[in-house]
Design a protein around this motif. Structure first.
Motif, PDB file in Angstrom:
ATOM      1  N   ILE A  52       0.829  -1.203   0.000  1.00 34.27           N
ATOM      2  CA  ILE A  52       0.000   0.000   0.000  1.00 34.27           C
ATOM      3  C   ILE A  52       0.867   1.257   0.000  1.00 34.27           C
ATOM      4  O   ILE A  52       0.472   2.291  -0.536  1.00 34.27           O
ATOM      5  N   LYS A  53       2.070   1.162   0.559  1.00 30.45           N
ATOM      6  CA  LYS A  53       2.961   2.328   0.593  1.00 30.45           C
ATOM      7  C   LYS A  53       3.275   2.853  -0.804  1.00 30.45           C
ATOM      8  O   LYS A  53       3.517   4.048  -0.995  1.00 30.45           O
ATOM      9  N   ALA A  54       3.255   1.959  -1.798  1.00 31.58           N
ATOM     10  CA  ALA A  54       3.555   2.377  -3.172  1.00 31.58           C
ATOM     11  C   ALA A  54       2.481   3.295  -3.739  1.00 31.58           C
ATOM     12  O   ALA A  54       2.718   3.986  -4.748  1.00 31.58           O
ATOM     13  N   LEU A  55       1.317   3.335  -3.098  1.00 32.44           N
ATOM     14  CA  LEU A  55       0.225   4.195  -3.570  1.00 32.44           C
ATOM     15  C   LEU A  55       0.314   5.606  -2.999  1.00 32.44           C
ATOM     16  O   LEU A  55      -0.449   6.485  -3.411  1.00 32.44           O
ATOM     17  N   MET A  56       1.242   5.823  -2.084  1.00 32.67           N
ATOM     18  CA  MET A  56       1.383   7.134  -1.437  1.00 32.67           C
ATOM     19  C   MET A  56       2.245   8.051  -2.293  1.00 32.67           C
ATOM     20  O   MET A  56       3.400   8.351  -1.981  1.00 32.67           O
ATOM     21  N   LYS A  57       1.670   8.515  -3.407  1.00 34.17           N
ATOM     22  CA  LYS A  57       2.381   9.382  -4.339  1.00 34.17           C
ATOM     23  C   LYS A  57       1.371  10.277  -5.036  1.00 34.17           C
ATOM     24  O   LYS A  57       0.166   9.977  -5.053  1.00 34.17           O
ATOM     25  N   PRO A  58       1.809  11.395  -5.599  1.00 37.79           N
ATOM     26  CA  PRO A  58       0.869  12.324  -6.242  1.00 37.79           C
ATOM     27  C   PRO A  58       0.145  11.693  -7.425  1.00 37.79           C
ATOM     28  O   PRO A  58       0.641  10.746  -8.048  1.00 37.79           O
ATOM     29  N   ASP A  59      -1.016  12.253  -7.719  1.00 37.24           N
ATOM     30  CA  ASP A  59      -1.777  11.873  -8.904  1.00 37.24           C
ATOM     31  C   ASP A  59      -1.681  13.028  -9.896  1.00 37.24           C
ATOM     32  O   ASP A  59      -2.487  13.963  -9.856  1.00 37.24           O
ATOM     33  N   ALA A  70     -12.277  18.066  -5.967  1.00 38.78           N
ATOM     34  CA  ALA A  70     -10.924  18.198  -6.504  1.00 38.78           C
ATOM     35  C   ALA A  70     -10.080  19.044  -5.547  1.00 38.78           C
ATOM     36  O   ALA A  70      -8.910  18.737  -5.281  1.00 38.78           O
ATOM     37  N   ILE A  71     -10.687  20.107  -5.008  1.00 39.33           N
ATOM     38  CA  ILE A  71      -9.994  20.944  -4.025  1.00 39.33           C
ATOM     39  C   ILE A  71      -9.689  20.135  -2.768  1.00 39.33           C
ATOM     40  O   ILE A  71      -8.635  20.320  -2.128  1.00 39.33           O
ATOM     41  N   HIS A  72     -10.593  19.231  -2.406  1.00 41.90           N
ATOM     42  CA  HIS A  72     -10.329  18.320  -1.291  1.00 41.90           C
ATOM     43  C   HIS A  72      -9.081  17.487  -1.572  1.00 41.90           C
ATOM     44  O   HIS A  72      -8.213  17.317  -0.709  1.00 41.90           O
ATOM     45  N   GLU A  73      -8.974  16.969  -2.796  1.00 38.56           N
ATOM     46  CA  GLU A  73      -7.776  16.213  -3.172  1.00 38.56           C
ATOM     47  C   GLU A  73      -6.530  17.100  -3.086  1.00 38.56           C
ATOM     48  O   GLU A  73      -5.495  16.684  -2.553  1.00 38.56           O
ATOM     49  N   ILE A  74      -6.633  18.303  -3.606  1.00 38.03           N
ATOM     50  CA  ILE A  74      -5.494  19.220  -3.613  1.00 38.03           C
ATOM     51  C   ILE A  74      -5.090  19.595  -2.191  1.00 38.03           C
ATOM     52  O   ILE A  74      -3.903  19.789  -1.893  1.00 38.03           O
ATOM     53  N   SER A  75      -6.073  19.680  -1.273  1.00 35.65           N
ATOM     54  CA  SER A  75      -5.746  20.021   0.119  1.00 35.65           C
ATOM     55  C   SER A  75      -4.864  18.957   0.761  1.00 35.65           C
ATOM     56  O   SER A  75      -4.132  19.237   1.716  1.00 35.65           O
ATOM     57  N   HIS A  76      -4.923  17.725   0.234  1.00 40.45           N
ATOM     58  CA  HIS A  76      -4.054  16.646   0.708  1.00 40.45           C
ATOM     59  C   HIS A  76      -2.763  16.559  -0.107  1.00 40.45           C
ATOM     60  O   HIS A  76      -2.050  15.544  -0.044  1.00 40.45           O
ATOM     61  N   ASN A  77      -2.474  17.609  -0.871  1.00 35.06           N
ATOM     62  CA  ASN A  77      -1.257  17.695  -1.692  1.00 35.06           C
ATOM     63  C   ASN A  77      -1.186  16.597  -2.755  1.00 35.06           C
ATOM     64  O   ASN A  77      -0.095  16.178  -3.153  1.00 35.06           O
ATOM     65  N   SER A  78      -2.352  16.146  -3.223  1.00 33.67           N
ATOM     66  CA  SER A  78      -2.374  15.041  -4.183  1.00 33.67           C
ATOM     67  C   SER A  78      -1.961  15.463  -5.593  1.00 33.67           C
ATOM     68  O   SER A  78      -1.638  14.600  -6.413  1.00 33.67           O
ATOM     69  N   ALA A  79      -2.008  16.761  -5.897  1.00 31.63           N
ATOM     70  CA  ALA A  79      -1.677  17.200  -7.259  1.00 31.63           C
ATOM     71  C   ALA A  79      -0.173  17.213  -7.500  1.00 31.63           C
ATOM     72  O   ALA A  79       0.307  16.698  -8.514  1.00 31.63           O
ATOM     73  N   PHE A  80       0.585  17.813  -6.577  1.00 32.51           N
ATOM     74  CA  PHE A  80       2.031  17.977  -6.778  1.00 32.51           C
ATOM     75  C   PHE A  80       2.888  17.285  -5.727  1.00 32.51           C
ATOM     76  O   PHE A  80       4.113  17.299  -5.827  1.00 32.51           O
ATOM     77  N   GLY A  81       2.257  16.700  -4.715  1.00 29.00           N
ATOM     78  CA  GLY A  81       3.011  15.999  -3.692  1.00 29.00           C
ATOM     79  C   GLY A  81       3.343  16.883  -2.502  1.00 29.00           C
ATOM     80  O   GLY A  81       3.297  18.117  -2.576  1.00 29.00           O
ATOM     81  N   TYR A 112     -12.719  29.629  -1.235  1.00 32.04           N
ATOM     82  CA  TYR A 112     -13.019  28.415  -0.478  1.00 32.04           C
ATOM     83  C   TYR A 112     -11.784  27.579  -0.197  1.00 32.04           C
ATOM     84  O   TYR A 112     -11.624  27.005   0.867  1.00 32.04           O
ATOM     85  N   SER A 113     -10.882  27.513  -1.144  1.00 34.64           N
ATOM     86  CA  SER A 113      -9.832  26.509  -1.143  1.00 34.64           C
ATOM     87  C   SER A 113      -8.913  26.589   0.077  1.00 34.64           C
ATOM     88  O   SER A 113      -8.675  25.581   0.740  1.00 34.64           O
ATOM     89  N   ILE A 114      -8.378  27.758   0.358  1.00 41.33           N
ATOM     90  CA  ILE A 114      -7.380  27.889   1.432  1.00 41.33           C
ATOM     91  C   ILE A 114      -8.009  27.638   2.799  1.00 41.33           C
ATOM     92  O   ILE A 114      -7.453  26.926   3.644  1.00 41.33           O
ATOM     93  N   SER A 115      -9.189  28.207   3.034  1.00 32.65           N
ATOM     94  CA  SER A 115      -9.863  27.994   4.314  1.00 32.65           C
ATOM     95  C   SER A 115     -10.238  26.532   4.489  1.00 32.65           C
ATOM     96  O   SER A 115     -10.114  25.972   5.594  1.00 32.65           O
ATOM     97  N   PHE A 116     -10.693  25.898   3.415  1.00 33.35           N
ATOM     98  CA  PHE A 116     -11.044  24.482   3.510  1.00 33.35           C
ATOM     99  C   PHE A 116      -9.830  23.660   3.924  1.00 33.35           C
ATOM    100  O   PHE A 116      -9.938  22.776   4.775  1.00 33.35           O
ATOM    101  N   LYS A 117      -8.686  23.943   3.345  1.00 35.79           N
ATOM    102  CA  LYS A 117      -7.464  23.208   3.692  1.00 35.79           C
ATOM    103  C   LYS A 117      -7.184  23.301   5.200  1.00 35.79           C
ATOM    104  O   LYS A 117      -6.895  22.288   5.856  1.00 35.79           O
ATOM    105  N   ILE A 119      -3.041   9.077   0.309  1.00 33.37           N
ATOM    106  CA  ILE A 119      -3.193   8.339  -0.943  1.00 33.37           C
ATOM    107  C   ILE A 119      -4.270   9.033  -1.772  1.00 33.37           C
ATOM    108  O   ILE A 119      -5.389   9.226  -1.289  1.00 33.37           O
ATOM    109  N   PRO A 120      -3.976   9.440  -3.007  1.00 29.20           N
ATOM    110  CA  PRO A 120      -4.980  10.123  -3.835  1.00 29.20           C
ATOM    111  C   PRO A 120      -6.223   9.272  -4.060  1.00 29.20           C
ATOM    112  O   PRO A 120      -6.176   8.033  -4.025  1.00 29.20           O
ATOM    113  N   GLY A 121      -7.332   9.946  -4.302  1.00 28.73           N
ATOM    114  CA  GLY A 121      -8.594   9.253  -4.502  1.00 28.73           C
ATOM    115  C   GLY A 121      -8.539   8.219  -5.609  1.00 28.73           C
ATOM    116  O   GLY A 121      -9.202   7.171  -5.520  1.00 28.73           O
ATOM    117  N   LYS A 122      -7.758   8.495  -6.640  1.00 32.49           N
ATOM    118  CA  LYS A 122      -7.663   7.563  -7.761  1.00 32.49           C
ATOM    119  C   LYS A 122      -7.234   6.175  -7.313  1.00 32.49           C
ATOM    120  O   LYS A 122      -7.656   5.161  -7.897  1.00 32.49           O
TER     121      LYS A 122
END
Length: 297
Positions: A7-14, A61-72, A94-99, A242-245
């Motif tokens: 499962i550790k191999a899935l801990m990378k950006p999408d 998508a912003i939820h995903e980005i808040s977990h740094n899923s876009a760029f790591g 919305y984005s920054i406050s949501f994070k 782990i990204p949603g994907k």
């Protein structure tokens, strides 16, 4: 992880998330242009049928980005700037406050006075009948917006100011270019998409205790295709990096941990059951009194 270290191999950006978000922004910009000369009835129609789906999907998508899923995690600020960009077609900052608040939700799930995903005492007290619960669902965007100010207000950060200024600049530009109907479509889509909408079933499905002793639930229905697999919610809370994907792979690899948990296959049914079941209300959440040091963003 001890049993399934793969499962550790899935801990990378999408990185595909980047292109999906860009295409969603382009789709909404195209829609802003196309609705500018329509009759009002069609503006409202398309705001609910199309704009609401894109807007709600963009919040996830912003939820995903808040977990740094876009760029790591190594490029955290890239994710913050990208979140501000993804925020633009929503119309409201919305984005920054949501994070900031969402990280508290993961660290202190159900924490009294910290986790603003927990309804206020007023919500639980007032929205207790079937009709009132229905109205509460319609007004969910309103409550999610004001709840942090009531439960856990935080000082405004520099990035939140930038988020606000970028959003105001974008909104003014859309109004100047295409007029009030485009602005209405944008804002109405965001409000309608987060209120009485099939996708909004995830707000209730995730943590409302339809069964005592089960605090978090996953949804494995088709709307995961529009919501970056946010329905895989037990998996997400177990592995928020782990990204949603990749969350369906987590379930597949560690099936013995997830297959026998209570789960949903319809968010529409969740909304219906929430309204019609007199034993369920905004009070139906686990709330904890936190002990020890609390660290917030």
């Amino acid at each position: 992880l001890a049993k399934h270290p793969e499962i550790k191999a899935l801990m990378k950006p999408d990185y595909n998330l980047i292109w999906v978000v860009v295409l969603m922004v382009v789709a909404q910009l195209t829609a802003f242009y196309l609705v500018k000369d329509l009759d009002w009835k069609w503006v409202v129609f398309w705001a609910y049928v199309f704009g609401s789906c894109i807007s709600h999907s963009m919040t996830l998508a912003i939820h995903e980005i808040s977990h740094n899923s876009a760029f790591g995690n190594s490029k955290a600020m890239w994710n913050r700037w990208f979140g501000i960009f993804a925020n633009l077609p929503l119309g409201l900052p919305y984005s920054i406050s949501f994070k900031r608040y969402h990280m508290d939700h993961h660290r202190y799930l159900g924490g009294d006075g910290i986790d603003v995903d927990i309804p206020t005492n007023f919500e639980g007290w007032f929205f207790c009948t079937r009709f009132r619960k229905f109205i509460w669902i319609v007004l969910q965007p309103f409550f999610y917006a004001i709840r942090p100010l009531c439960i856990n207000p935080k000082p405004i950060s520099r990035l939140e100011i930038i988020n606000l200024l970028a959003q105001l600049t974008f909104d003014v530009a859309i109004y100047y270019l295409w007029g009030v109907k485009s602005i209405f479509y944008m804002l109405a889509g965001s409000v309608l998409g987060l209120g009485l909408h099939p996708i909004s079933g995830h707000f209730i499905a995730e943590h409302y205790m339809f069964l005592k002793g089960h605090e978090t639930y996953s949804y494995y229905g088709p709307l995961n295709l529009l919501t970056f697999n946010v329905g895989y919610h037990n998996e997400h809370h177990d592995f928020p990096n782990i990204p949603g994907k990749s969350l369906p792979l987590v379930k597949k690899i560690a099936a013995e941990y997830y297959d026998n948990l209570p789960q949903y296959n319809s968010w529409i049914k969740v909304l219906y059951d929430f309204v019609m079941d007199d034993t369920i209300s905004p009070y139906s959440r686990m709330k904890r009194q936190l002990k020890g040091e609390v660290k917030q963003d």
